[in-house]
Design a protein around this motif. Structure first.
Motif, PDB file in Angstrom:
ATOM      1  N   UNK A  82      19.070   4.105  -2.515  1.00  0.00           N
ATOM      2  CA  UNK A  82      19.735   2.913  -2.288  1.00  0.00           C
ATOM      3  C   UNK A  82      20.820   3.240  -1.474  1.00  0.00           C
ATOM      4  N   UNK A  83      21.376   4.230  -1.057  1.00  0.00           N
ATOM      5  CA  UNK A  83      22.647   4.546  -0.155  1.00  0.00           C
ATOM      6  C   UNK A  83      21.975   4.247   1.177  1.00  0.00           C
ATOM      7  N   UNK A 121       0.890  -1.163  -0.066  1.00  0.00           N
ATOM      8  CA  UNK A 121      -0.084   0.084  -0.139  1.00  0.00           C
ATOM      9  C   UNK A 121       0.831   1.130   0.132  1.00  0.00           C
ATOM     10  N   UNK A 122       1.789   1.258   0.644  1.00  0.00           N
ATOM     11  CA  UNK A 122       2.825   2.490   1.018  1.00  0.00           C
ATOM     12  C   UNK A 122       3.502   2.759  -0.402  1.00  0.00           C
ATOM     13  N   UNK A 123       4.163   1.668  -0.942  1.00  0.00           N
ATOM     14  CA  UNK A 123       4.727   1.883  -2.425  1.00  0.00           C
ATOM     15  C   UNK A 123       3.565   2.489  -3.381  1.00  0.00           C
ATOM     16  N   UNK A 134      22.706   1.178   4.286  1.00  0.00           N
ATOM     17  CA  UNK A 134      22.736   1.505   5.496  1.00  0.00           C
ATOM     18  C   UNK A 134      21.911   0.400   6.345  1.00  0.00           C
ATOM     19  N   UNK A 135      20.598   0.379   5.942  1.00  0.00           N
ATOM     20  CA  UNK A 135      19.718  -0.567   6.618  1.00  0.00           C
ATOM     21  C   UNK A 135      20.028  -2.012   6.431  1.00  0.00           C
ATOM     22  N   UNK A 136      20.818  -2.290   5.367  1.00  0.00           N
ATOM     23  CA  UNK A 136      21.511  -3.779   5.362  1.00  0.00           C
ATOM     24  C   UNK A 136      22.930  -3.744   5.879  1.00  0.00           C
ATOM     25  N   UNK A 137      23.389  -2.877   6.411  1.00  0.00           N
ATOM     26  CA  UNK A 137      24.736  -2.769   7.261  1.00  0.00           C
ATOM     27  C   UNK A 137      25.933  -3.383   6.529  1.00  0.00           C
ATOM     28  N   UNK A 140      10.435   3.781   0.629  1.00  0.00           N
ATOM     29  CA  UNK A 140      11.015   3.175  -0.467  1.00  0.00           C
ATOM     30  C   UNK A 140      12.290   2.407   0.004  1.00  0.00           C
ATOM     31  N   UNK A 141      13.134   3.162   0.802  1.00  0.00           N
ATOM     32  CA  UNK A 141      14.356   2.370   1.328  1.00  0.00           C
ATOM     33  C   UNK A 141      14.077   0.990   2.187  1.00  0.00           C
ATOM     34  N   UNK A 142      13.035   1.336   3.294  1.00  0.00           N
ATOM     35  CA  UNK A 142      12.606   0.079   3.940  1.00  0.00           C
ATOM     36  C   UNK A 142      12.215  -1.003   3.045  1.00  0.00           C
ATOM     37  N   UNK A 143      11.341  -0.605   2.278  1.00  0.00           N
ATOM     38  CA  UNK A 143      10.558  -1.658   1.255  1.00  0.00           C
ATOM     39  C   UNK A 143      11.825  -2.248   0.531  1.00  0.00           C
ATOM     40  N   UNK A 144      12.902  -1.537  -0.039  1.00  0.00           N
ATOM     41  CA  UNK A 144      13.818  -2.050  -0.934  1.00  0.00           C
ATOM     42  C   UNK A 144      14.754  -2.907  -0.116  1.00  0.00           C
TER      43      UNK A 144
END
Length: 279
Positions: free
Chosen positions: A169-170, A90-92, A174-177, A136-140
Motif C-alpha cells: 500500500x505504500x 491473471x497476474x493476481x 506512490x503510484x497514486x501520487x 499487486x500494487x499496480x493492480x490495487x
C-alpha cells in the motif's frame, strides 16, 4: 535492581493486546525467567555458581489431546489455480495460487478480535518478492482509481494499518501520487500517537489494504478520526473475506468497502474440496 522492582517492570511490560488470561500467563513466564537471571547475577557477585534452571513444568490438559493433530498445508499452485477461477486478473490469480494455506480444523487468528478460519491467503509473504509487490500494487492502484477516481495530493492521503500490507500500500500511494500514512493499532512509540506520516487538517484518508477481514479496518478508521481529525469514509482492497462478514464489520464503522474480489463460502468450499482430495 531490587527483585520486587524487577517484577514490577515485568508486569508493566505485558503487551496491552493480551486478554486477562494471556496477560497472566505472559507475566508468569517472564517473571520466572527474570527471577532466574536475577539470581544468576546475584550469585555472580558473590562468586558462586548459579543454580541450574528447573525443568519446565508438565502441562496438564483438561481433556485428552485430539487423536489426530490438525493438518495445515499449502496448496500446490497448479491445484489452487483452478479453484481460484473467480479471480479474473491473471497476474493476481497466479500470485494468490502460490500462497493459499488450509487447516483441516479452523484456527483462531486476528490482531484484536480473533476469528476462526480454515483457509488463509498469505499476501504478506507474496509481497516480500518485489515482482509480486509491484504487480499487486499496480493492480490495487488501478482499483483505487476505478473506485474513487484520480486522487489529489492536496486533498487525500492513503492510510493502512501497521498490521496490514504496508509493503504494497505504500507503493500504491506512490503510484497514486498522494501521501502515505501508517496507523499503529497496537504499540505507539511516538508518545502514544498512532498515525505516522505527513498530513494536514483538510486531508481525507482513504483506507487501502490487500485483504479486509475482522476489526482492523474499523479500528484504523476510528484512530484516524479521533487522533488525526481525518474524515475516513472509503476503503479499497483486493480481497474481502465475506465468509467472516468483513463488509458488515466495515459498514458498522461507517466506511464503504470496495473490494475487487470476494472470498465467500463458495470459494472456501472449493479450496477445501481440493485440499481434501490431495491431502
Amino acid at each position: 535492581m531490587p527483585r520486587d522492582l524487577l517484577r514490577a517492570v515485568v508486569r508493566a511490560a505485558a503487551p496491552p493486546s493480551l486478554n486477562d488470561g494471556q496477560r497472566q500467563a505472559w507475566i508468569g513466564e517472564w517473571a520466572q525467567e527474570w527471577d532466574r537471571r536475577w539470581e544468576a547475577a546475584e550469585a555472580a557477585t558473590r562468586g558462586e555458581q548459579p543454580r541450574p534452571r528447573p525443568p519446565a513444568p508438565v502441562i496438564e490438559h483438561a481433556s485428552a489431546p485430539p487423536a489426530v493433530p490438525n493438518t495445515i498445508g499449502r496448496l500446490a499452485p497448479e491445484i489452487a489455480l483452478a479453484a481460484l477461477a473467480p479471480i479474473t486478473d491473471d497476474a493476481v490469480r497466479e500470485i494468490a495460487s502460490r500462497h493459499v494455506y488450509i487447516a483441516r480444523e479452523p484456527v483462531l487468528i486476528g490482531h484484536h478480535e480473533q476469528t476462526s478460519i480454515g483457509v488463509y491467503l498469505d499476501l504478506h509473504t507474496a509481497s516480500c518478492d518485489p515482482r509480486n509487490r509491484e504487480t499487486l500494487a499496480q493492480f490495487l492502484a488501478g482499483q483505487v482509481e476505478h473506485a474513487v477516481g484520480r486522487l489529489e495530493a492536496a486533498k487525500t492521503v492513503i492510510a493502512t494499518p501497521r498490521e496490514g500490507n504496508t509493503l504494497v500500500t505504500s507503493r500504491v500511494a506512490e503510484l497514486c501520487g498522494v501521501p502515505f500514512l501508517m496507523v499503529r493499532t497496537f504499540s505507539r512509540p511516538r508518545f502514544g500517537f498512532p498515525v505516522e506520516g505527513t498530513f494536514t487538517e483538510g486531508h481525507e484518508a482513504l483506507l487501502v489494504d490487500d485483504l479486509v477481514m475482522g476489526t482492523l479496518i474499523p479500528r484504523t478508521a476510528n484512530l484516524l478520526r479521533t487522533h488525526a481529525g481525518l474524515a475516513t469514509r472509503r476503503c479499497v482492497s483486493i480481497f474481502e473475506r465475506a465468509d467472516v462478514g468483513a463488509r458488515g464489520t466495515v459498514a458498522d464503522a461507517d466506511v464503504r468497502l470496495d473490494a475487487a474480489y470476494v472470498i465467500d463460502d463458495g470459494l472456501i468450499a472449493a479450496l477445501r474440496r481440493t485440499f481434501d482430495q490431495y491431502d
